[in-house]
Design an enzyme around this catalytic site. Structure first.
Site, mmCIF file in Angstrom:
data_model
loop_
_atom_site.group_PDB
_atom_site.id
_atom_site.type_symbol
_atom_site.label_atom_id
_atom_site.label_comp_id
_atom_site.label_asym_id
_atom_site.label_seq_id
_atom_site.Cartn_x
_atom_site.Cartn_y
_atom_site.Cartn_z
ATOM 1 N N HIS A 266 -7.127 -6.905 0.003
ATOM 2 C CA HIS A 266 -6.311 -5.369 -0.266
ATOM 3 C C HIS A 266 -5.242 -6.640 1.037
ATOM 4 C CE1 HIS A 266 -4.366 -1.741 0.135
ATOM 5 N NE2 HIS A 266 -4.727 -1.262 0.841
ATOM 6 N N ASP B 224 1.017 -1.113 0.148
ATOM 7 C CA ASP B 224 0.278 -0.262 -0.224
ATOM 8 C C ASP B 224 0.364 1.525 -0.189
ATOM 9 O OD1 ASP B 224 -3.258 0.580 0.335
ATOM 10 O OD2 ASP B 224 -2.008 1.566 2.005
ATOM 11 N N TYR C 97 -1.197 11.807 1.719
ATOM 12 C CA TYR C 97 -2.175 10.764 0.451
ATOM 13 C C TYR C 97 -1.751 12.761 -0.349
ATOM 14 C CZ TYR C 97 -3.656 6.887 1.056
ATOM 15 O OH TYR C 97 -4.705 5.687 2.040
#
Length: 300
Positions: free
Chosen positions: A278, A115, A219
């Protein structure tokens, strides 16, 4: 670099040391153990190095494992940010990791990553390519290319990519109103993967408003300065071999062709889906460990 030993207060990494490593940009919390060639393991959002707790025992007999909390996450420092989000650029976060590995005496090493950590690892292998021998990624494709190829299905599945990049303090305030609900509701179908001790650690860290803000900055950087750094690379590709693994029940393989996108950014790419979602390192740790062993081998 300054290394400080810390007492472990959990039972999640038996026999591992808990350290603080002071880099030029942040103090980084590190779990280290095992024996053999060095393998740096980088976690994802909104987790910490605890995500490797099930994989680590399967790898520790073959590799020296270094499992840090990325800057902004867990018990690592959360440096002040800047208008261009540079302190949370993958370049800055990768520099931390390079300095951690130097402080621990590892000049060349393997990298396994998940990730957000895999996005840091991608930049680490670009900026410090002479040090990264091989790179394995879990459930991502390259950031710039994922934004470029956004579809309705991807935007719905990864809505947080577009929520967290909104200007501060809007997402921070909304998450801080009930961080436990935010953390658990987004992972409702996967909660069986997080035993009570691990979940308690995740939530302890995520309740810190500084981590919530820093993770939003991660982010925001990804959508801005990280793409600028990617564009500045031109056509330069990763030189080290890359193994891309993704969950067959996740979003990545459904919305993208991960191998095709990685081949835009790396010279030597192999990979496939694993039977999971995930959180592969927590759902199928035996398969992840087996893939890592086969890919990295035993000689650094």
């Amino acid at each position: 670099m300054v290394l400080t030993e810390r007492p472990a207060t959990d039972n999640l990494f038996s026999g591992f040391r808990l350290l603080d490593v002071q880099t030029s940009g942040a103090r980084i919390r590190v779990r280290a153990g095992g024996e053999g060639p060095p393998l740096l393991l980088l976690h994802g959002y909104p987790q910490t190095h605890i995500m490797w707790r099930r994989v680590a025992p399967l790898l520790a007999e073959r590799y020296t494992l270094i499992c840090p909390d990325l800057r902004g996450y867990g018990d690592s420092d959360k440096p002040p940010t800047a208008p261009d989000h540079a302190p949370y650029s993958k370049r800055a976060m990768a520099q931390d990791m390079s300095e951690v590995m130097s402080a621990l005496g590892h000049e060349r090493f393997f990298v396994g990553s998940h990730d957000r950590g895999a996005r840091v690892a991608h930049r680490l292998a670009l900026d410090h390519g002479e040090r990264v021998l091989k790179l394995a990624t879990l459930d991502i494709a390259p950031t710039r290319e994922m934004y470029r190829n956004t579809t309705d299905a991807f935007a719905r599945g990864y809505w947080h990519w577009f929520f967290l990049i909104q200007p501060a303090p809007m997402p921070e305030r909304m998450i801080e109103s009930d961080p436990d609900f935010y953390w658990t509701s987004r992972r409702a179908s996967d909660m069986r993967l997080f035993e009570p001790e691990a979940l308690a650690e995740y939530l302890r860290c995520f309740r810190d408003p500084a981590m919530i803000h820093a993770s939003c900055e991660d982010y925001r950087a990804a959508a801005t300065i990280d793409i600028a750094h990617d564009d500045a690379d031109g056509g330069r590709k990763l030189a080290c071999p890359l193994l891309a693994l993704w969950g067959e029940r996740g979003i990545i393989g459904k919305c993208f062709d991960p191998l095709a996108l990685w081949r835009e950014r790396a010279q030597d790419v192999h990979g496939h889906a694993l039977p999971g979602g995930h959180y592969l390192a927590e759902e199928v740790p035996d398969l992840v460990a087996a893939e890592f062993k086969a890919f990295f081998g035993e000689t650094a």
